[in-house]
Design a protein around this motif. Structure first.
Motif, PDB file in Angstrom:
ATOM      1  N   VAL A  74       2.359  -2.725 -10.757  1.00  8.02           N
ATOM      2  CA  VAL A  74       1.010  -2.375 -10.874  1.00  8.02           C
ATOM      3  C   VAL A  74       0.916  -0.814 -10.757  1.00  8.02           C
ATOM      4  CG1 VAL A  74      -1.334  -2.039  -9.934  1.00  8.02           C
ATOM      5  CG2 VAL A  74      -0.087  -4.283  -9.904  1.00  8.02           C
ATOM      6  N   SER A  75       1.991  -0.115 -10.136  1.00  2.96           N
ATOM      7  CA  SER A  75       2.026   1.493 -10.136  1.00  2.96           C
ATOM      8  C   SER A  75       2.042   2.009 -11.700  1.00  2.96           C
ATOM      9  CB  SER A  75       2.978   1.842  -9.424  1.00  2.96           C
ATOM     10  OG  SER A  75       4.322   1.741 -10.078  1.00  2.96           O
ATOM     11  N   SER A  87       8.778  -0.533   4.116  1.00  3.75           N
ATOM     12  CA  SER A  87       7.718   0.472   3.190  1.00  3.75           C
ATOM     13  C   SER A  87       7.842   1.762   4.021  1.00  3.75           C
ATOM     14  CB  SER A  87       6.823  -0.382   3.093  1.00  3.75           C
ATOM     15  OG  SER A  87       5.867  -0.371   4.238  1.00  3.75           O
ATOM     16  N   ARG A  88       7.674   1.980   5.298  1.00  5.78           N
ATOM     17  CA  ARG A  88       7.475   3.184   5.850  1.00  5.78           C
ATOM     18  C   ARG A  88       8.819   3.968   5.669  1.00  5.78           C
ATOM     19  NH1 ARG A  88       4.828   5.709  11.373  1.00  5.78           N
ATOM     20  NH2 ARG A  88       5.628   7.815  10.825  1.00  5.78           N
ATOM     21  N   THR A  89       9.694   3.491   5.815  1.00 14.89           N
ATOM     22  CA  THR A  89      11.054   4.212   5.681  1.00 14.89           C
ATOM     23  C   THR A  89      11.574   4.791   3.927  1.00 14.89           C
ATOM     24  OG1 THR A  89      12.446   2.485   5.566  1.00 14.89           O
ATOM     25  CG2 THR A  89      12.095   3.497   7.615  1.00 14.89           C
ATOM     26  N   GLY A  90      11.068   3.798   3.326  1.00 14.04           N
ATOM     27  CA  GLY A  90      11.294   3.953   1.864  1.00 14.04           C
ATOM     28  C   GLY A  90      10.374   4.742   1.153  1.00 14.04           C
ATOM     29  N   HIS A  91       8.931   4.673   1.636  1.00 13.34           N
ATOM     30  CA  HIS A  91       7.757   5.156   0.721  1.00 13.34           C
ATOM     31  C   HIS A  91       6.720   6.054   1.649  1.00 13.34           C
ATOM     32  CE1 HIS A  91       8.927   2.876  -2.870  1.00 13.34           C
ATOM     33  NE2 HIS A  91       8.905   1.656  -1.927  1.00 13.34           N
ATOM     34  N   GLY A 149       0.746  -1.156  -0.042  1.00 14.78           N
ATOM     35  CA  GLY A 149      -0.034   0.083  -0.114  1.00 14.78           C
ATOM     36  C   GLY A 149       0.810   1.231  -0.230  1.00 14.78           C
ATOM     37  N   LEU A 150       1.986   1.244   0.833  1.00 13.64           N
ATOM     38  CA  LEU A 150       2.889   2.289   0.974  1.00 13.64           C
ATOM     39  C   LEU A 150       3.578   2.675  -0.396  1.00 13.64           C
ATOM     40  CD1 LEU A 150       4.093   2.680   4.540  1.00 13.64           C
ATOM     41  CD2 LEU A 150       2.153   4.139   3.761  1.00 13.64           C
ATOM     42  N   THR A 151       4.157   1.443  -0.869  1.00 15.78           N
ATOM     43  CA  THR A 151       5.072   1.618  -2.044  1.00 15.78           C
ATOM     44  C   THR A 151       3.914   2.314  -3.040  1.00 15.78           C
ATOM     45  OG1 THR A 151       6.022  -0.275  -1.371  1.00 15.78           O
ATOM     46  CG2 THR A 151       6.278  -0.011  -3.741  1.00 15.78           C
ATOM     47  N   LEU A 152       2.668   1.568  -3.442  1.00 16.52           N
ATOM     48  CA  LEU A 152       1.809   2.055  -4.510  1.00 16.52           C
ATOM     49  C   LEU A 152       1.552   3.703  -4.307  1.00 16.52           C
ATOM     50  CD1 LEU A 152       0.405   1.175  -7.092  1.00 16.52           C
ATOM     51  CD2 LEU A 152      -1.541   0.292  -5.581  1.00 16.52           C
ATOM     52  N   ALA A 153       1.174   3.892  -3.111  1.00 22.68           N
ATOM     53  CA  ALA A 153       0.786   5.207  -2.741  1.00 22.68           C
ATOM     54  C   ALA A 153       1.958   6.268  -3.142  1.00 22.68           C
ATOM     55  CB  ALA A 153       0.439   5.556  -1.088  1.00 22.68           C
ATOM     56  N   ASP A 154       3.131   5.906  -2.861  1.00 20.27           N
ATOM     57  CA  ASP A 154       4.292   6.931  -3.075  1.00 20.27           C
ATOM     58  C   ASP A 154       4.466   7.049  -4.711  1.00 20.27           C
ATOM     59  OD1 ASP A 154       6.858   8.253  -3.068  1.00 20.27           O
ATOM     60  OD2 ASP A 154       7.915   6.303  -2.628  1.00 20.27           O
ATOM     61  N   ARG A 155       4.254   5.908  -5.211  1.00 22.43           N
ATOM     62  CA  ARG A 155       4.566   6.033  -6.549  1.00 22.43           C
ATOM     63  C   ARG A 155       3.402   6.831  -7.383  1.00 22.43           C
ATOM     64  NH1 ARG A 155       9.767   4.983  -6.488  1.00 22.43           N
ATOM     65  NH2 ARG A 155      10.427   2.971  -6.417  1.00 22.43           N
TER      66      ARG A 155
END
Length: 596
Positions: free
Chosen positions: A591-592, A245-249, A55-61
């Motif tokens: 998917v992003s 995912s938090r620190t990265g995205h 979820g965080l990866t996708l939201a960031d992208r």
């Protein structure tokens, strides 16, 4: 330097500190999290249910270029400080139902409950699996699938920033890598790194494993090949903190188009006909009903355990279950909550008969043992590497009726999907380049043996009497006897390894189950100690055609809907022969680009 000791008993495996030192609170000083439901805007381009790994990866992208607005709704707490997977403060409190073939033992279902999800509490093992395993994803997906090895490798490379090991460390411990299969994108802040120190005792253990019959040794396990290799950890290489995912995205990202609200639960998807238009959600501790509208898509990233609950509560799932729960049926999708798989393991305990094991060479190192965050060495091997009986096991499995070991009244489409799964796994059982065993190497006698593929399929479904309660988790562990056969071979392989001439002077002695425990007695012992999860649940919303019990298509859209996707581990149709962390990041990265 001091020695770092890893315990191997079942009682202590889970307390082994497979986690880097926790980050300080200042690390999280810039998180932009909404405090109240009233702060949520009326509409966003995308709404994502779940602030976990995907979820965080996708939201960031999706928010990076400022074109789209995103709301992420998370049930759990805002901060986690990247702790280990035993931390009860940031884990769900869920147990499976009693497992009939595990002597009716229950199993804790450990998944992360915080912003960052399970990437905040996992063992930080950063591996991928092999080429045939991902080619199997494409095979189960149907014609023109882009989820084969060649189709996913670019997104594996995009998902993490690789940091090579220190040159002296690499030379001393024979750590090799292939830069062609890793990425170093400056915009990617999920880091794959090695510690700056290793215990010298790992050298004789590496040499013993390398001399095992038929042991492949790839240049880099990230290149899609099985064998004995060193692998990185998900941590940065400066402070040796967990990279997740938090620190990265999320941390330090301040964007007007990116909102996260925590302590709220997505109850169901809202539809206009079969087009998703938004979500209904509530504060965690009240029954207040809130809604938010999605202009483009709703994306469920709630994870393998909770994604089927959201779908089923929205009227998407098995007809009989929804009828029993008195939920109006929007779309009958029999595969929702089915096909559940996870890695299974147990410990084979040894002690040194002479009181001490082999001693590593005297080498010069300038690093710190505290930078070691887990087992950076392991053998990931196929059944033909383990045993000459692989063909007998594969043939027995191939001859099974596909419905024989599935739950009673399994829908014909789910049976059809299992038939395709069975055909694929019969091939993987015969492949030397398919990871059926993971043997982590700690520099201690014995240890865990892990089955990286299981053929027993479980279920995760809502409780019809209380659909908002935690789902009913049933691993159905060992319900297919082939899983017992494979675990027997895992144990025998550990025995072969400990019988290596490299350890002869130390006189290794098996203390559990005991070297003479074999046959039915060994299988009964397995039933009494097996752990049916390495916290890698998958497949409850599998990427397969609908007629094969699938839930999402090749672009991860839910069958029969518009504007609704699933992006998390639940879409994996079969386990990779590896920890699932990298695969989930890869899915979100792939998917992003489809959603933008």
């Amino acid at each position: 330097m001091g020695s770092r000791v890893f315990s191997i008993s079942l009682a202590t495996i889970l307390t082994t500190a497979w986690a880097a030192p926790a980050e300080t609170a200042e690390r999280f000083g810039y998180a932009n999290i909404l405090q109240r439901g009233t702060q949520v805007r009326d509409a966003y381009d995308y709404i994502i249910a779940g602030a976990g790994t995907a979820g965080l990866t996708l939201a960031d992208r999706l928010t990076a270029d400022g074109k789209y607005s995103v709301l992420v709704i998370e049930y759990c707490y805002p901060s986690s400080n990247g702790r280990n997977f035993l931390d009860p403060g940031i884990s769900y409190n869920i147990s499976s139902i009693p497992q009939v073939d595990m002597n009716n033992r229950e199993q804790q279902v450990r998944i992360g409950c915080c912003v960052g999800g399970s990437s905040a509490i996992n063992g930080m093992v950063f591996v991928r699996g092999t080429k045939p395993e991902y080619d199997g994803w494409a095979e189960l997906g149907g014609t023109k699938s882009t989820w084969d090895w060649n189709g996913v490798l670019p997104y594996f490379k995009k998902a993490s920033h690789f940091n090579p090991p220190d040159e002296v460390l690499a030379k001393n411990f024979n750590i090799t890598w292939d830069p062609e299969v890793w990425g170093q994108d400056p915009d990617t802040h999920i880091y794959a790194s090695y510690p700056n120190y290793e215990e010298p005792v790992m050298i004789p253990f590496y040499n013993a494993a390398a001399k095992m019959p038929k042991m492949p040794i790839p240049k880099d396990g990230a290149g899609g090949k099985s064998g004995l290799f060193w692998f990185p950890t998900s941590m940065d290489n400066q402070k040796y903190w967990r990279s997740y995912s938090r620190t990265g995205h999320y941390d330090n990202i301040k964007r007007d188009n990116y909102d996260v609200i925590t302590m709220h639960k997505v109850k169901k998807i809202l539809f206009d006909g079969t087009t998703a238009t938004g979500v209904q959600f509530s504060p965690r501790d009240t029954n207040q009903t809130l809604t938010a509208r999605a202009r483009k898509e709703v994306i469920i990233s709630a994870g393998t355990v909770h994604t089927p609950q959201i779908l089923q509560n929205s009227g998407i799932g098995p007809k009989d279950l929804l009828t029993q729960a008195k939920i109006p049926i929007l779309i009958e999708l029999p595969g929702v909550g089915q096909n559940f798989q996870d890695h299974a393991y147990l410990a084979v305990n040894y002690q040194w008969g002479n009181g001490s094991g082999p001693i590593g060479p005297n080498i010069t190192q300038t690093g710190n043992p505290s930078s070691i965050a887990g087992p950076n060495l392991g053998a990931w091997i196929g059944l033909p590497t383990m045993t000459d009986d692989f063909e007998k096991i594969a043939s027995r499995y191939e001859a099974q009726d596909p419905a024989q070991y599935l739950p009673k009244n399994t829908h014909p489409t789910v049976i059809a999907g299992y038939k395709a799964f069975q055909k694929l796994h019969a091939k993987l059982l015969r492949s030397t380049n398919s990871n059926w065993l993971w043997l982590p190497i700690f520099g201690q006698p014995g240890g865990i043996v892990m089955s990286m593929h299981v053929v027993s399929h479980g279920t995760i479904n809502i409780d019809p009497a209380n659909p908002d309660a935690e789902p009913i988790v049933d691993y159905r562990a060992l319900s297919n006897p082939i899983d017992l056969d494979i675990m027997v071979e895992n144990i025998r392989y550990m025995r072969k390894f400990m019988n290596s001439s490299a350890f002869a002077a130390s006189r290794p002695t098996e203390t559990g189950p005991g070297i003479n425990v074999e046959g039915n007695e060994l299988k009964e012992w397995i039933k009494s100690v097996l752990i049916p999860t390495n916290f890698h649940p998958i497949a409850t919303a599998a990427k397969k055609p609908k007629e094969m019990g699938g839930v999402v298509d090749e672009e991860l859209r839910v069958h029969g809907t518009k504007g609704l996707r699933i992006v998390d581990g639940s879409i994996m149709p079969t386990l990779p022969g590896a920890n699932t962390q990298q695969s989930v990041y890869m899915i979100a990265e792939k998917v992003s680009l489809l959603t933008c």
